[in-house]
Design an enzyme around this catalytic site. Sequence first.
Site, PDB file in Angstrom:
ATOM      1  NE  ARG A 244      -4.088  -1.223   0.020  1.00 52.86           N
ATOM      2  CZ  ARG A 244      -5.295  -1.025   0.545  1.00 52.86           C
ATOM      3  NH1 ARG A 244      -5.308   0.039   1.032  1.00 52.86           N
ATOM      4  NH2 ARG A 244      -6.177  -2.151   0.461  1.00 52.86           N
ATOM      5  CD  GLU A 273      -1.692   3.600  -6.010  1.00 51.81           C
ATOM      6  OE1 GLU A 273      -0.668   3.115  -5.227  1.00 51.81           O
ATOM      7  OE2 GLU A 273      -2.585   2.590  -6.337  1.00 51.81           O
ATOM      8  CG  HIS A 291      -2.099  -0.458  -7.196  1.00 50.91           C
ATOM      9  ND1 HIS A 291      -2.744   0.249  -6.247  1.00 50.91           N
ATOM     10  CD2 HIS A 291      -2.340  -1.690  -6.711  1.00 50.91           C
ATOM     11  CE1 HIS A 291      -3.082  -0.388  -5.203  1.00 50.91           C
ATOM     12  NE2 HIS A 291      -3.154  -1.839  -5.433  1.00 50.91           N
TER      13      HIS A 291
HETATM   14  N1  LIG Z   1      -0.340  -4.500  -5.265  1.00 53.36           N
HETATM   15  C1  LIG Z   1      -1.385  -4.893  -5.395  1.00 53.36           C
HETATM   16  O1  LIG Z   1      -2.141  -4.953  -6.398  1.00 53.36           O
HETATM   17  C2  LIG Z   1      -2.048  -5.627  -4.259  1.00 53.36           C
HETATM   18  C3  LIG Z   1      -2.928  -6.586  -4.645  1.00 53.36           C
HETATM   19  C4  LIG Z   1      -3.601  -7.281  -3.651  1.00 53.36           C
HETATM   20  C5  LIG Z   1      -3.273  -6.952  -2.169  1.00 53.36           C
HETATM   21  N2  LIG Z   1      -2.395  -5.902  -1.926  1.00 53.36           N
HETATM   22  C6  LIG Z   1      -2.179  -5.581  -0.736  1.00 53.36           C
HETATM   23  O2  LIG Z   1      -0.949  -6.368  -0.056  1.00 53.36           O
HETATM   24  C7  LIG Z   1      -1.046  -6.286   1.537  1.00 53.36           C
HETATM   25  C8  LIG Z   1      -1.294  -7.524   2.099  1.00 53.36           C
HETATM   26  O3  LIG Z   1      -2.104  -8.361   1.535  1.00 53.36           O
HETATM   27  P1  LIG Z   1      -2.618  -9.966   2.285  1.00 53.36           P
HETATM   28  O4  LIG Z   1      -3.686 -10.368   1.430  1.00 53.36           O
HETATM   29  O5  LIG Z   1      -1.144 -10.441   2.332  1.00 53.36           O
HETATM   30  O6  LIG Z   1      -3.260  -9.552   3.714  1.00 53.36           O
HETATM   31  P2  LIG Z   1      -3.284 -10.368   5.004  1.00 53.36           P
HETATM   32  O7  LIG Z   1      -4.267  -9.787   5.813  1.00 53.36           O
HETATM   33  O8  LIG Z   1      -3.415 -11.781   4.671  1.00 53.36           O
HETATM   34  O9  LIG Z   1      -1.618 -10.354   5.786  1.00 53.36           O
HETATM   35  C9  LIG Z   1      -1.491  -9.036   6.204  1.00 53.36           C
HETATM   36  C10 LIG Z   1      -0.516  -9.400   7.448  1.00 53.36           C
HETATM   37  O10 LIG Z   1       0.307  -8.204   7.813  1.00 53.36           O
HETATM   38  C11 LIG Z   1       0.437  -8.388   9.425  1.00 53.36           C
HETATM   39  N3  LIG Z   1       0.600  -6.825   9.720  1.00 53.36           N
HETATM   40  C12 LIG Z   1      -0.047  -5.972  10.102  1.00 53.36           C
HETATM   41  N4  LIG Z   1       0.551  -4.801  10.394  1.00 53.36           N
HETATM   42  C13 LIG Z   1       1.770  -5.062  10.480  1.00 53.36           C
HETATM   43  C14 LIG Z   1       2.941  -4.524  10.861  1.00 53.36           C
HETATM   44  N5  LIG Z   1       2.838  -3.280  11.239  1.00 53.36           N
HETATM   45  N6  LIG Z   1       4.130  -5.087  10.808  1.00 53.36           N
HETATM   46  C15 LIG Z   1       4.143  -6.371  10.292  1.00 53.36           C
HETATM   47  N7  LIG Z   1       3.177  -7.198  10.012  1.00 53.36           N
HETATM   48  C16 LIG Z   1       1.963  -6.403  10.229  1.00 53.36           C
HETATM   49  C17 LIG Z   1      -0.922  -8.895   9.822  1.00 53.36           C
HETATM   50  O11 LIG Z   1      -0.638  -9.485  11.075  1.00 53.36           O
HETATM   51  C18 LIG Z   1      -1.158 -10.096   8.703  1.00 53.36           C
HETATM   52  O12 LIG Z   1      -0.658 -11.219   9.002  1.00 53.36           O
HETATM   53  C19 LIG Z   1      -2.313  -5.414   1.648  1.00 53.36           C
HETATM   54  O13 LIG Z   1      -1.932  -4.093   2.047  1.00 53.36           O
HETATM   55  C20 LIG Z   1      -3.025  -5.195   0.481  1.00 53.36           C
HETATM   56  O14 LIG Z   1      -3.962  -4.073  -0.023  1.00 53.36           O
HETATM   57  C21 LIG Z   1      -1.719  -5.245  -2.862  1.00 53.36           C
END
Ligand SMILES: NC(=O)c1ccc[n+]([C@@H]2O[C@H](COP(=O)([O-])OP(=O)(O)OC[C@H]3O[C@@H](n4cnc5c(N)ncnc54)[C@H](O)[C@@H]3O)[C@@H](O)[C@H]2O)c1
Length: 316
Positions: A244, A273, A291
């Site tokens: 993000r 963004e 993105h």
């Molecule tokens: N680039 C893209 O197009 C795209 C696509 C899908 C998702 N994403 C982003 O990827 C990210 C992760 O997605 P996901 O499906 O793995 O989520 P998820 O909920 O499965 O995993 C996120 C993890 O981060 C941990 N976390 C929260 N705060 C933290 C911190 N300060 N330090 C360390 N760990 C922390 C949580 O405990 C959780 O285990 C999200 O921000 C999502 O928006 C980006």
Amino acid sequence: MKILANDGISAKGISLLEKNGFKVMTTTVAQNQLGNFITSNNVQGLLVRSATKVDKDLIDACPNLKLIGRGGVGMDNIDVAYAQQKGIHVINTPAASSKSVAELVFAHLYGGVRFLYDANRNMPLEGDSKFKQLKKSYGNGKELSGKTLGIIGFGRIGQAVAKLALGAGMKVLFFDPVLDEVSLTLSFFDGQSVTFNLLRTEKEELLKASDFITVHVPAQKKYVLGKKEFDLMKDGVGIINAARGGVIDEVALVDALESNKVSFAGMDVYESEPRPEIRILMHPKISLTPHIGGATNEAQDRIGIELAEQIISYFK
Ligand SMILES: NC(=O)c1ccc[n+]([C@@H]2O[C@H](COP(=O)([O-])OP(=O)(O)OC[C@H]3O[C@@H](n4cnc5c(N)ncnc54)[C@H](O)[C@@H]3O)[C@@H](O)[C@H]2O)c1
């Protein structure tokens, strides 16, 4: 029953829904006409990705709406609490794009260690006149194999990245406040599999020990990587943000790139963004994508199918 997929849905998703008796509309209706369209066409399921906003006003304007579906993870564009309060079922497809994002992370990593982001800028300009100079300047690349990847945030995507890293011969460290130990099973094409047990590394230790760091946390109130964190890292570390905008302090990142603390960064998401800062876009040490982490045909198919399956099981 009518479903409006206002930001599109894959052909496989449409076909599954149609086979189960749903009528799927894929017209992209302008935000300000959406309430009227949904009500006058008696649409009962609204599917969106990130473009369409489903706020209180829209929910109030659509008393017939029974289901809102988000293709993808983040629900920032949907007032989920209000929808649920109004009795509307809200669904998403959190796991569908994890592999796609993980592969993009590796595209940035492999591109980063061999300067592809820069070679692709300079070869069209000088590839014919300065071939030998370019060959020399990109000739001191590195291998990922044998290096340490630090993964901050070890949910669905962090774990998918770890699997690719293990397959690429990397050492993997992870930090996630809610996970002490994770067991990862890598499955191969011929049915063989290998299971790895990984223990959490505290964040400071991970920052100090990693050759590359990638962040996979949800949207945060505070930066996960800022000046303090960059100062702790190894000289020449590579940084990836496909999570993000706002997870990494972009000002501190540019400073760290300028001082050579960070050797390259791969970015798919940006603080400002959809208009990333010019100094990020023009930076010669940043590999850039707009993105697209979750935007593969395979992920679109999985999203469509997962949405369709959830809709079918909810309404049947
Ligand atoms: N680039 C893209 O197009 C795209 C696509 C899908 C998702 N994403 C982003 O990827 C990210 C992760 O997605 P996901 O499906 O793995 O989520 P998820 O909920 O499965 O995993 C996120 C993890 O981060 C941990 N976390 C929260 N705060 C933290 C911190 N300060 N330090 C360390 N760990 C922390 C949580 O405990 C959780 O285990 C999200 O921000 C999502 O928006 C980006």
